[in-house]
Design a protein around this motif. Structure first.
Motif: not given
Length: 227
Positions: A10, A17, A41, A51-54, A56-57, A60
């Motif tokens: 984590t 990020a 993206e 990663s895409r999730s990282t 997007r953080d 955001s």
């Protein structure tokens, strides 16, 4: 052992990020990513190897700073700057930074005030300022306004002015130009504001800061009217 590994992973994701957020923020502020341009993206995820999730953080958070806009079925775009938006920001800053100055006069320590004075001594060595062309300040702790807002001790003001609006203001400075006929006068106004804070005169400090930002706003309006 599983908990330790999860915590470690984590931390790595958060750090990456943070790094992407900081790099993209600077690129947008300096105009290296053009105003109004669509954010890809997949391309950014490959570029930063995340990663895409990282990603997007980070995106955001950039939206929270006012640097990106997100639309349904479109995704993220870099904000488009306008004189009207800039003047709106000036009016908000005039009120909120005036309040921050008032609180700073009550809450800043002698050490913090000494740091402010030292900062202005550094600014004074800037060649552009000496020639009366521009008064450029580096970001964060090297920014007079930033340090006063932090000196207010008010968490909400700090979040609004040093996180949500701060880099949008810097984006305007970079891309609308930082040259100003007020450079030397603005510098003297900073000295007067510090003196009011040191004297613990919150009311005067607020008035001086409001006048200071108002004068900058009027200067922008004057410049735009001559174009």
């Amino acid at each position: 052992m599983v908990l330790s590994t999860h915590t470690s992973l984590t931390k790595i994701v958060t750090t990456r990020a943070d790094s992407v957020f900081t790099d993209l923020r600077q690129r947008i502020v300096e105009g290296l990513v053009a105003m109004g341009s669509k954010i890809s993206e997949p391309e950014l995820a490959r570029h930063y190897d995340i990663s895409r999730s990282t990603l997007r953080d980070a995106l955001s958070r950039l939206e929270g700073c006012g640097l990106l806009e997100r639309k349904a079925n479109v995704g993220y775009r870099v904000v488009t700057l306008s004189t009207e938006k800039l003047l709106e920001i000036f009016r908000v800053r005039e009120s909120l930074e005036g309040m921050a100055c008032n609180l700073a006069a009550k809450n800043m320590t002698g050490e913090q005030i000494a740091e402010l004075k030292s900062l202005l001594t550094q600014h004074e060595q800037n060649e552009s300022l000496q020639q009366g062309e521009a008064y450029y300040q580096k970001e964060g702790d090297l920014d007079f306004h930033f340090k006063i807002v932090f000196g207010s001790g008010n968490g909400l003001l700090i979040r609004l002015l040093c996180e949500e609006l701060y880099y949008l203001v810097r984006m305007y400075r970079y891309q609308f130009g930082m040259a100003s006929p007020r450079a030397k006068k603005a510098f003297r106004e900073h000295h007067n504001i510090i003196q009011a804070i040191e004297d613990k005169d919150g009311e005067l400090a607020e008035i001086l800061m409001r006048r200071h930002i108002s004068a900058s706003r009027l200067n922008v309006e004057k410049r735009m009217n001559t174009l």
